[in-house]
Design a protein around this motif. Structure first.
Motif, PDB file in Angstrom:
ATOM      1  N   HIS A 177      -8.698   8.239 -17.720  1.00 36.26           N
ATOM      2  CA  HIS A 177      -8.342   9.628 -18.037  1.00 36.26           C
ATOM      3  C   HIS A 177      -6.819   9.834 -17.956  1.00 36.26           C
ATOM      4  N   ALA A 178      -6.322  10.756 -18.796  1.00 34.88           N
ATOM      5  CA  ALA A 178      -4.876  11.045 -18.817  1.00 34.88           C
ATOM      6  C   ALA A 178      -4.370  11.481 -17.435  1.00 34.88           C
ATOM      7  N   ASN A 179      -5.206  12.136 -16.626  1.00 33.73           N
ATOM      8  CA  ASN A 179      -4.746  12.568 -15.288  1.00 33.73           C
ATOM      9  C   ASN A 179      -4.338  11.375 -14.418  1.00 33.73           C
ATOM     10  N   TYR A 180      -5.093  10.276 -14.538  1.00 33.41           N
ATOM     11  CA  TYR A 180      -4.786   9.057 -13.751  1.00 33.41           C
ATOM     12  C   TYR A 180      -3.468   8.454 -14.260  1.00 33.41           C
ATOM     13  N   LYS A 181      -3.334   8.358 -15.589  1.00 32.41           N
ATOM     14  CA  LYS A 181      -2.083   7.802 -16.150  1.00 32.41           C
ATOM     15  C   LYS A 181      -0.893   8.678 -15.744  1.00 32.41           C
ATOM     16  N   ASN A 182      -1.067  10.018 -15.842  1.00 26.97           N
ATOM     17  CA  ASN A 182       0.046  10.924 -15.503  1.00 26.97           C
ATOM     18  C   ASN A 182       0.393  10.852 -14.017  1.00 26.97           C
ATOM     19  N   ALA A 183      -0.646  10.680 -13.171  1.00 24.19           N
ATOM     20  CA  ALA A 183      -0.382  10.575 -11.724  1.00 24.19           C
ATOM     21  C   ALA A 183       0.476   9.341 -11.445  1.00 24.19           C
ATOM     22  N   ILE A 184       0.210   8.244 -12.167  1.00 21.50           N
ATOM     23  CA  ILE A 184       1.021   7.028 -11.999  1.00 21.50           C
ATOM     24  C   ILE A 184       2.449   7.278 -12.490  1.00 21.50           C
ATOM     25  N   VAL A 185       2.570   7.915 -13.658  1.00 18.91           N
ATOM     26  CA  VAL A 185       3.896   8.178 -14.242  1.00 18.91           C
ATOM     27  C   VAL A 185       4.718   9.078 -13.313  1.00 18.91           C
ATOM     28  N   GLN A 186       4.072  10.062 -12.684  1.00 13.74           N
ATOM     29  CA  GLN A 186       4.812  11.035 -11.871  1.00 13.74           C
ATOM     30  C   GLN A 186       5.100  10.542 -10.450  1.00 13.74           C
ATOM     31  N   ALA A 187       4.347   9.547  -9.982  1.00 18.17           N
ATOM     32  CA  ALA A 187       4.481   9.133  -8.573  1.00 18.17           C
ATOM     33  C   ALA A 187       5.795   8.396  -8.321  1.00 18.17           C
ATOM     34  N   ARG A 188       6.266   8.532  -7.076  1.00 16.09           N
ATOM     35  CA  ARG A 188       7.449   7.782  -6.643  1.00 16.09           C
ATOM     36  C   ARG A 188       7.016   6.494  -5.943  1.00 16.09           C
ATOM     37  N   GLU A 189       7.974   5.642  -5.628  1.00 13.74           N
ATOM     38  CA  GLU A 189       7.631   4.340  -5.021  1.00 13.74           C
ATOM     39  C   GLU A 189       6.976   4.504  -3.646  1.00 13.74           C
ATOM     40  N   THR A 190       7.168   5.688  -3.042  1.00 13.07           N
ATOM     41  CA  THR A 190       6.585   5.943  -1.716  1.00 13.07           C
ATOM     42  C   THR A 190       5.220   6.633  -1.811  1.00 13.07           C
ATOM     43  N   ASP A 191       4.700   6.790  -3.005  1.00 15.20           N
ATOM     44  CA  ASP A 191       3.498   7.610  -3.187  1.00 15.20           C
ATOM     45  C   ASP A 191       2.182   6.843  -3.166  1.00 15.20           C
ATOM     46  N   THR A 192       2.146   5.682  -2.530  1.00 20.12           N
ATOM     47  CA  THR A 192       0.857   4.995  -2.318  1.00 20.12           C
ATOM     48  C   THR A 192       0.657   4.746  -0.824  1.00 20.12           C
ATOM     49  N   TRP A 193      -0.595   4.627  -0.426  1.00 26.16           N
ATOM     50  CA  TRP A 193      -0.958   4.254   0.946  1.00 26.16           C
ATOM     51  C   TRP A 193      -1.644   2.886   0.903  1.00 26.16           C
ATOM     52  N   VAL A 194      -1.498   2.128   1.999  1.00 23.73           N
ATOM     53  CA  VAL A 194      -2.418   1.014   2.242  1.00 23.73           C
ATOM     54  C   VAL A 194      -3.444   1.546   3.226  1.00 23.73           C
ATOM     55  N   LEU A 195      -4.703   1.518   2.848  1.00 27.18           N
ATOM     56  CA  LEU A 195      -5.755   2.176   3.620  1.00 27.18           C
ATOM     57  C   LEU A 195      -6.761   1.185   4.178  1.00 27.18           C
ATOM     58  N   ASN A 196      -7.350   1.575   5.308  1.00 24.07           N
ATOM     59  CA  ASN A 196      -8.477   0.818   5.880  1.00 24.07           C
ATOM     60  C   ASN A 196      -8.060  -0.560   6.379  1.00 24.07           C
ATOM     61  N   THR A 197      -6.855  -0.648   6.941  1.00 23.40           N
ATOM     62  CA  THR A 197      -6.342  -1.965   7.350  1.00 23.40           C
ATOM     63  C   THR A 197      -7.134  -2.557   8.523  1.00 23.40           C
ATOM     64  N   ARG A 198      -7.866  -1.684   9.273  1.00 23.28           N
ATOM     65  CA  ARG A 198      -8.626  -2.219  10.415  1.00 23.28           C
ATOM     66  C   ARG A 198     -10.058  -2.550  10.043  1.00 23.28           C
ATOM     67  N   SER A 199     -10.398  -2.371   8.758  1.00 26.42           N
ATOM     68  CA  SER A 199     -11.760  -2.685   8.327  1.00 26.42           C
ATOM     69  C   SER A 199     -11.689  -3.380   6.969  1.00 26.42           C
ATOM     70  N   SER A 200     -12.747  -3.305   6.219  1.00 28.90           N
ATOM     71  CA  SER A 200     -12.784  -3.967   4.929  1.00 28.90           C
ATOM     72  C   SER A 200     -13.580  -3.102   3.944  1.00 28.90           C
ATOM     73  N   PRO A 201     -13.169  -2.948   2.692  1.00 29.68           N
ATOM     74  CA  PRO A 201     -11.985  -3.547   2.100  1.00 29.68           C
ATOM     75  C   PRO A 201     -10.733  -2.724   2.383  1.00 29.68           C
ATOM     76  N   CYS A 202      -9.605  -3.435   2.472  1.00 30.92           N
ATOM     77  CA  CYS A 202      -8.304  -2.794   2.604  1.00 30.92           C
ATOM     78  C   CYS A 202      -7.776  -2.583   1.170  1.00 30.92           C
ATOM     79  N   ILE A 203      -7.245  -1.391   0.909  1.00 31.50           N
ATOM     80  CA  ILE A 203      -6.831  -1.090  -0.469  1.00 31.50           C
ATOM     81  C   ILE A 203      -5.454  -0.441  -0.514  1.00 31.50           C
ATOM     82  N   ARG A 204      -4.787  -0.542  -1.670  1.00 29.51           N
ATOM     83  CA  ARG A 204      -3.590   0.284  -1.912  1.00 29.51           C
ATOM     84  C   ARG A 204      -3.948   1.287  -3.008  1.00 29.51           C
ATOM     85  N   ALA A 205      -3.739   2.575  -2.683  1.00 32.94           N
ATOM     86  CA  ALA A 205      -4.136   3.651  -3.601  1.00 32.94           C
ATOM     87  C   ALA A 205      -3.097   4.766  -3.578  1.00 32.94           C
TER      88      ALA A 205
END
Ligand SMILES: Cc1cc2nc3c(=O)[nH]c(=O)nc-3n(C[C@H](O)[C@H](O)[C@H](O)COP(=O)(O)O)c2cc1C
Length: 293
Positions: free
Chosen positions: A185-213
């Motif tokens: 969807h265009a919202n996902y593409k636009n969210a990527i275009v608008q985000a800054r380099e600091t706009d992702t998290w690494v999540l769930n590092t103490r469990s599995s799966p660990c993701i970057r979103a």
């Protein structure tokens, strides 16, 4: 890239001179088999990704071995049991690794090459993050097989840097999620275009799966809790195809800070290659002049 890396996107990448990869991480065995057959019928070069922990059984492995596919990347698990059947079927096998130890094990097991994936990248991650910058150098120093650099690369600058660090090729994920031929969807593409380099998290590092979103209200709550609820991906297709950016974590890497427009696969690959040669010839000029002037 589950549901995303299907024929429309993979064929656009391969037509533009890249190597499109068909996903199987959606777990939709019948649909993925149909996509592989459709892609084969186009006569373009392509590969298939087999994410080991997401395969319910060996149906995809058997199908891929019998389908005439020439190139497979394995990921998310140990490829030890996959290498022999794939190679016996004449398939070149690369495995995605996040550490030197994993790289060494793969080489011992007979892997043809490695996708060296640093912590900057989007998608499923190793909880112990090592940047592509360090990981590539560390693995290049220890293994002789070809390396595909992944994580943090979306243009010719990143490609030139990866080649300087020892890679022979690059893999881009987030860049192609946001490409014109990507089915999301265009919202996902636009969210990527608008985000800054600091706009992702690494999540769930103490469990599995660990993701970057991408950062969102939903991923902020997961970040604060430190753990991701088991049903977090139920809404993934609502993100991908409904454009509801709060329905599930929207996987993306730190290159969101470098991507500022939606481009076609042709534009991405042409610009990347042109920029790569511009940079490498400038660096080659420095070597000839033996000076930084
Ligand atoms: C939305 C998304 C889904 C992904 N799914 C997979 C997958 O199914 N299998 C896999 O091996 N890698 C997967 N990845 C990782 C990519 O193949 C690629 O290595 C990574 O995105 C590279 O980092 P980049 O995002 O900085 O380009 C995914 C990445 C994203 C962003």
């Amino acid at each position: 890239m589950g549901w995303i890396a299907r024929t429309s996107l993979a064929s656009a990448v391969s037509r533009a001179g890249g190597l499109g990869i068909i996903e199987t991480s959606s777990g939709e065995t019948d649909n993925c088999q149909r996509e592989i057959s459709q892609m084969s019928a186009l006569g373009l070069p392509f590969g298939v990704n087999l994410p080991i922990r997401f395969l319910k059984d060996d149906a995809m492995l058997r199908f891929v071995c019998a389908s005439g596919v020439r190139f497979v990347t394995t990921s998310a698990g140990s490829p030890a049991k996959f290498i022999a059947p794939l190679k016996d079927a004449g398939i070149t096998v690369y495995h995605a690794v996040p550490t030197v130890d994993a790289a060494l094990k793969c080489v011992d097991a007979g892997i043809d090459g490695l996708v060296v994936e640093g912590g900057e990248g989007g998608g499923f991650k190793n909880p112990e993050q090592v940047s592509t910058l360090v990981l590539l150098q560390a693995i290049r120093a220890r293994v002789p097989v070809p390396l595909v650099a992944a994580g943090g690369i979306c243009d010719g600058r990143g490609m030139a840097a990866a080649f300087a660090l020892g890679a022979e090729a690059v893999q881009m994920g987030t860049r192609f999620v946001s490409c014109a031929e990507s089915p999301v969807h265009a919202n996902y593409k636009n969210a990527i275009v608008q985000a800054r380099e600091t706009d992702t998290w690494v999540l769930n590092t103490r469990s599995s799966p660990c993701i970057r979103a991408l950062k969102s209200q939903r991923t902020q709550a997961i970040h604060e809790k430190g753990l991701m609820p088991a049903d977090s991906f139920v809404g993934l297709q609502a993100v991908y195809f409904g454009g509801d950016m709060e329905a599930a974590p929207a996987l993306a890497g730190q290159t969101v800070g470098l991507i500022d427009e939606v481009l076609s696969a042709q534009q991405i690959i042409e610009r990347t290659v042109a920029e790569f040669f511009e940079i490498t010839s400038r660096l080659g000029g420095l070597a000839t002049a033996h000076s930084f002037g």
